[in-house]
Design an enzyme around this catalytic site. Structure first.
Site, short mmCIF file in Angstrom:
data_model
loop_
_atom_site.label_atom_id
_atom_site.label_comp_id
_atom_site.label_asym_id
_atom_site.label_seq_id
_atom_site.Cartn_x
_atom_site.Cartn_y
_atom_site.Cartn_z
N CYS A 130 0.79 -1.23 0.00
CA CYS A 130 0.00 0.00 0.00
C CYS A 130 0.83 1.28 0.00
O CYS A 130 0.31 2.34 -0.35
CB CYS A 130 -0.94 0.00 1.20
SG CYS A 130 -2.03 -1.44 1.23
N HIS A 258 -3.38 7.15 1.99
CA HIS A 258 -3.79 5.88 1.39
C HIS A 258 -5.28 5.68 1.63
O HIS A 258 -5.77 5.80 2.76
CB HIS A 258 -2.98 4.75 2.03
CG HIS A 258 -3.48 3.38 1.73
ND1 HIS A 258 -3.87 2.98 0.46
CD2 HIS A 258 -3.67 2.29 2.54
CE1 HIS A 258 -4.26 1.71 0.51
NE2 HIS A 258 -4.16 1.29 1.75
N ASN A 289 -10.41 0.03 -1.99
CA ASN A 289 -8.99 0.01 -1.62
C ASN A 289 -8.19 -0.66 -2.72
O ASN A 289 -8.28 -1.87 -2.91
CB ASN A 289 -8.82 -0.73 -0.29
CG ASN A 289 -7.39 -0.72 0.22
OD1 ASN A 289 -6.45 -0.48 -0.54
ND2 ASN A 289 -7.21 -0.99 1.50
#
Length: 333
Positions: A130, A258, A289
């Protein structure tokens, strides 16, 4: 062959240094297929209300068969090059941040070079999950500063659907597919501040893509541990990132964390005292996501919609698998 330990050795020639690099274009790609919360209700025991309350997500994009990380990266790269008005022949470096490329070799970056006809660039993947895009952005900036590259193409691209267990309601509600890209070139005025990065080794298994009992590999995470770390540690890291740029929180026009979970982003932004209109927290609502792709994807979409002012000063921070984190302050085109 032996040498005398004290014998003088020839000095290496060093590359000329550039004052810095700047972002000159952005682009993104989201697959056509949309999977809503109502769609997930047909696959697993969950509900639209349950998902929205815990994540803020209403829908996510899922790649079609044959549409992998390279294909999405190529589409985002084309869009970023067009936005930057840069011909592919000018690109000297391609870095793709991903943890979900199903093709081990060649890398997704190699496939981008192949598809766009980019002659002999350095091309490789960065695997930091990520926070991969922020790691890749830092490497590209350093490459330009040291003369190893003049125009770098940095891409975050993920196909997490390929590693999603759609019988696990704690993870399948999160994961999505997509790609975002940025074009960097040398600049007399630095547009990318020093990176601040690191890992939390004790949380290495908090976010994984592994096979379990012969099944998978599937994406898995220890949600409570990740949320606890984000609320406890991420605000301090964000402040360090701003300090590394020689700025204060008041100088930040746009905060792009993020896009992991809306319920994680909101308290993080509040703890930094940022204006509500400065926080990018809504891309996850329709994008889900997408791991390494979330930050460049969100920035590109918001720029395209005219929601980010030209030349905005943006604070980026990514964290997740590894457990790695990284961030920097950048000047957007």
């Amino acid at each position: 062959m032996s040498t005398t330990p004290d014998a003088p050795r020839p000095a290496f020639r060093t590359a000329p240094l550039s004052p810095g690099s700047r972002i000159v274009g952005t682009g993104h790609h989201r697959p056509e297929r949309v999977m809503t919360n109502q769609d997930l209700e047909q696959l697993v025991e969950t509900s639209d209300e349950w998902i929205r309350q815990r994540t803020g997500i209403e829908e996510r994009h899922v790649a079609a068969d044959g549409e992998g990380v390279p294909e999405m990266a190529i589409a985002a790269a084309r869009a970023a090059l067009a936005d930057a008005d840069v011909d592919p022949s000018e690109v000297t470096q391609i870095i793709v941040a991903t943890c979900s490329n199903e093709e081990r070799s060649p890398s997704a970056a190699g496939r981008v070079a192949q598809a766009l006809g980019i002659p002999a660039p350095s091309a490789f993947e960065v695997g930091a999950a990520c926070s991969g895009f922020e790691h890749a952005l830092a490497v590209a900036d350093m490459s330009i500063r040291t003369g190893a590259s003049s125009v770098s193409l940095v891409i975050g691209a993920e196909k997490l659907s390929a590693f999603t267990d759609y019988s696990d309601r704690t993870t399948c509600i999160l994961t999505a597919d997509g790609a975002g890209a940025m074009v960097l070139r040398a600049s007399e005025e630095p547009g990318i501040a020093p990176v601040v990065w690191g890992t939390e080794p004790e949380l290495a298994d908090a976010v994984t893509i592994n096979a379990v009992d012969g099944e998978g590999p599937y994406f898995a995470q220890q949600g409570r541990q990740v949320l606890g770390w984000a609320l406890r540690e991420a605000p301090g890291i964000a402040r360090r990132i701003v300090e590394a740029a020689g700025l204060s929180i008041e100088d930040i026009d746009v905060f792009v964390p993020h896009q992991a979970n809306l319920r994680m982003i909101e308290p993080l932004a509040a703890s930094l005292g940022l204006r509500e209109d400065a926080v990018v927290a809504d891309d996850i609502i329709t994008s889900g996501n997408t791991s390494a792709a979330t930050i460049p994807l969100a920035i590109s979409r918001l720029r395209e919609a005219g929601r980010i002012p030209a030349g905005a000063t943006a604070l980026l921070i990514g964290f997740g698998g590894g457990f790695a984190w990284a961030g920097q302050v950048v000047r957007l085109p």
